[in-house]
Design a protein around this motif. Structure first.
Motif, short mmCIF file in Angstrom:
data_model
loop_
_atom_site.label_atom_id
_atom_site.label_comp_id
_atom_site.label_asym_id
_atom_site.label_seq_id
_atom_site.Cartn_x
_atom_site.Cartn_y
_atom_site.Cartn_z
N TYR A 159 0.85 -1.20 0.00
CA TYR A 159 0.00 0.00 0.00
C TYR A 159 0.88 1.24 0.00
CZ TYR A 159 -3.49 -3.42 1.37
OH TYR A 159 -4.31 -4.52 1.40
N GLU A 160 0.30 2.33 -0.47
CA GLU A 160 1.04 3.59 -0.48
C GLU A 160 0.21 4.70 0.13
OE1 GLU A 160 4.27 5.68 -3.23
OE2 GLU A 160 2.47 5.05 -4.31
N VAL A 161 0.86 5.45 1.02
CA VAL A 161 0.29 6.67 1.58
C VAL A 161 0.84 7.84 0.78
CG1 VAL A 161 0.09 8.14 3.62
CG2 VAL A 161 0.22 5.65 3.88
N ILE A 162 -0.04 8.70 0.28
CA ILE A 162 0.38 9.88 -0.47
C ILE A 162 -0.20 11.11 0.22
CG2 ILE A 162 0.45 11.02 -2.71
CD1 ILE A 162 -0.34 8.32 -3.97
N VAL A 163 0.67 12.03 0.62
CA VAL A 163 0.23 13.30 1.22
C VAL A 163 0.57 14.41 0.22
CG1 VAL A 163 0.43 14.89 3.15
CG2 VAL A 163 0.61 12.43 3.55
N TYR A 164 -0.43 15.17 -0.13
CA TYR A 164 -0.26 16.28 -1.08
C TYR A 164 -0.22 17.60 -0.30
CZ TYR A 164 -1.96 12.84 -4.50
OH TYR A 164 -2.14 11.72 -5.28
N ALA A 165 0.80 18.42 -0.57
CA ALA A 165 0.86 19.78 -0.04
C ALA A 165 0.28 20.69 -1.11
CB ALA A 165 2.30 20.17 0.28
N LEU A 166 -0.78 21.41 -0.79
CA LEU A 166 -1.53 22.18 -1.78
C LEU A 166 -1.44 23.68 -1.52
CD1 LEU A 166 -4.75 19.96 -1.84
CD2 LEU A 166 -2.73 19.77 -3.31
N GLY A 167 -1.46 24.45 -2.58
CA GLY A 167 -1.41 25.89 -2.46
C GLY A 167 -2.76 26.54 -2.25
N GLY A 168 -3.80 25.76 -2.14
CA GLY A 168 -5.15 26.28 -1.91
C GLY A 168 -6.12 25.14 -1.70
N PRO A 169 -7.36 25.44 -1.36
CA PRO A 169 -8.36 24.39 -1.13
C PRO A 169 -8.85 23.79 -2.44
CG PRO A 169 -9.39 26.54 -0.97
CD PRO A 169 -7.92 26.80 -1.15
N LEU A 170 -9.35 22.56 -2.36
CA LEU A 170 -9.94 21.91 -3.51
C LEU A 170 -11.44 22.17 -3.55
CD1 LEU A 170 -8.11 18.45 -3.37
CD2 LEU A 170 -7.54 20.43 -4.79
N SER A 171 -11.96 22.37 -4.74
CA SER A 171 -13.40 22.65 -4.90
C SER A 171 -14.16 21.32 -4.89
CB SER A 171 -13.65 23.40 -6.20
OG SER A 171 -13.00 24.65 -6.18
N LEU A 172 -14.21 20.72 -3.72
CA LEU A 172 -14.87 19.42 -3.56
C LEU A 172 -15.79 19.45 -2.36
CD1 LEU A 172 -11.86 16.96 -4.08
CD2 LEU A 172 -13.73 17.37 -5.69
N GLN A 173 -16.90 18.75 -2.48
CA GLN A 173 -17.79 18.54 -1.36
C GLN A 173 -17.37 17.27 -0.61
OE1 GLN A 173 -20.28 20.67 -0.39
NE2 GLN A 173 -19.47 22.00 -2.00
N PRO A 174 -17.78 17.09 0.63
CA PRO A 174 -17.51 15.82 1.31
C PRO A 174 -18.09 14.65 0.52
CG PRO A 174 -18.27 17.46 2.88
CD PRO A 174 -18.44 18.07 1.52
N GLY A 175 -17.38 13.54 0.53
CA GLY A 175 -17.85 12.35 -0.17
C GLY A 175 -17.39 12.22 -1.60
N ALA A 176 -16.46 13.07 -2.05
CA ALA A 176 -15.95 12.98 -3.41
C ALA A 176 -15.18 11.67 -3.60
CB ALA A 176 -15.04 14.16 -3.72
N ASN A 177 -15.17 11.16 -4.83
CA ASN A 177 -14.40 9.95 -5.11
C ASN A 177 -13.03 10.30 -5.69
OD1 ASN A 177 -14.73 10.46 -7.92
ND2 ASN A 177 -16.67 9.32 -7.94
N GLU A 178 -12.22 9.29 -5.94
CA GLU A 178 -10.85 9.53 -6.40
C GLU A 178 -10.81 10.26 -7.74
OE1 GLU A 178 -6.75 6.94 -6.96
OE2 GLU A 178 -8.64 6.16 -7.75
N LYS A 179 -11.72 9.89 -8.64
CA LYS A 179 -11.76 10.54 -9.96
C LYS A 179 -12.03 12.03 -9.81
CE LYS A 179 -14.05 10.27 -14.47
NZ LYS A 179 -15.09 9.54 -15.28
N GLU A 180 -12.98 12.38 -8.96
CA GLU A 180 -13.30 13.78 -8.73
C GLU A 180 -12.14 14.51 -8.05
OE1 GLU A 180 -18.14 13.30 -8.17
OE2 GLU A 180 -16.78 12.92 -6.48
N PHE A 181 -11.46 13.81 -7.15
CA PHE A 181 -10.31 14.38 -6.45
C PHE A 181 -9.19 14.71 -7.43
CE2 PHE A 181 -6.15 13.28 -4.49
CZ PHE A 181 -6.06 14.35 -3.60
N LEU A 182 -8.85 13.76 -8.30
CA LEU A 182 -7.77 14.00 -9.25
C LEU A 182 -8.15 15.08 -10.26
CD1 LEU A 182 -6.61 10.33 -9.89
CD2 LEU A 182 -5.50 12.07 -8.48
N LYS A 183 -9.41 15.14 -10.63
CA LYS A 183 -9.86 16.20 -11.53
C LYS A 183 -9.70 17.57 -10.87
CE LYS A 183 -13.87 17.89 -14.11
NZ LYS A 183 -15.31 17.70 -14.41
N ALA A 184 -10.06 17.65 -9.58
CA ALA A 184 -9.92 18.92 -8.86
C ALA A 184 -8.46 19.34 -8.77
CB ALA A 184 -10.52 18.80 -7.46
N LEU A 185 -7.55 18.38 -8.62
CA LEU A 185 -6.13 18.70 -8.59
C LEU A 185 -5.66 19.27 -9.93
CD1 LEU A 185 -4.38 15.71 -6.75
CD2 LEU A 185 -4.90 17.97 -5.84
#
Length: 203
Positions: A159-185
């Motif tokens: 397994y892999e743990v990935i921590v992203y350091a971001l320059g701002g918030p992601l435009s996501l609501q709670p309950g987003a899936n991985e596809k939506e997360f990567l799109k927001a990135l």
């Protein structure tokens, strides 16, 4: 007789097609999942993540898997790049079929937070510390929050743990899936300032 031979030929061809489809399907499905390159952007600063409960590259204690309490592991990180305002955390199974099964997705964690405690509640919006909130996405089983490793048939998976350091918030609501997360990135160029990774094993 010639007609019978023709029927047998078509029957064998049909059987071969079914067997071939069954053999290739897992690979074709796997191609639709994000590659490792998509999960970990290149040319961004690296920083460190670890768990105080077990070292990187070791076997995760059962308390954090489906055979134990199934609670999320504690994580800590440091060395994040300048300009970090938020974090996101993703845990995936590298040996699932297809690869990349999501066990945890957490995002919009304020940049002043340098870790996560064990046993984060399975809510879309969670309170961490005295005033820090974060949002959790949907795991591969279809529910919000952490889902501990649970390889089939006594197998050992990586397994892999990935921590992203971001320059701002992601435009996501709670309950987003991985596809939506990567799109927001990808929607905000340069939002990923840095990435930290660690691996572990579980059975």
């Amino acid at each position: 007789m010639p007609r019978r031979r023709g029927l047998r030929k078509w029957a064998l061809l049909a059987l071969a097609a079914v067997l071939l489809a069954g053999f290739l399907t897992p690979y074709l499905i796997g191609m639709t999942f994000p590659s490792q390159a998509a999960l970990i952007p290149e040319s961004v600063q690296r920083f460190s993540v670890w768990s105080p409960a077990f070292p990187s590259g070791s076997t995760m204690p059962s308390n954090y898997t489906c055979s134990g309490a199934d609670e999320s592991p504690p994580l800590e990180w440091s060395g994040e790049p300048n300009g970090t305002e938020y974090y996101a955390v993703l845990i995936v199974d590298l040996n699932s079929s297809p690869p990349g099964f999501v066990h945890w997705l957490l995002y919009n964690l304020p940049g002043n937070v340098t870790g996560l405690p064990a046993g984060v509640p399975r809510y879309g919006l969670v309170l961490l510390g005295s005033s820090e909130y974060a949002e959790q996405g949907t795991n591969g089983y279809g529910y919000v929050g952490y889902a501990g490793p649970c390889p089939p048939g006594g197998q050992v998976h990586e397994y892999e743990v990935i921590v992203y350091a971001l320059g701002g918030p992601l435009s996501l609501q709670p309950g987003a899936n991985e596809k939506e997360f990567l799109k927001a990135l990808s929607e905000v160029p340069g939002i990923v300032k840095g990435v930290a990774t660690m691996t572990f094993y579980a059975s």
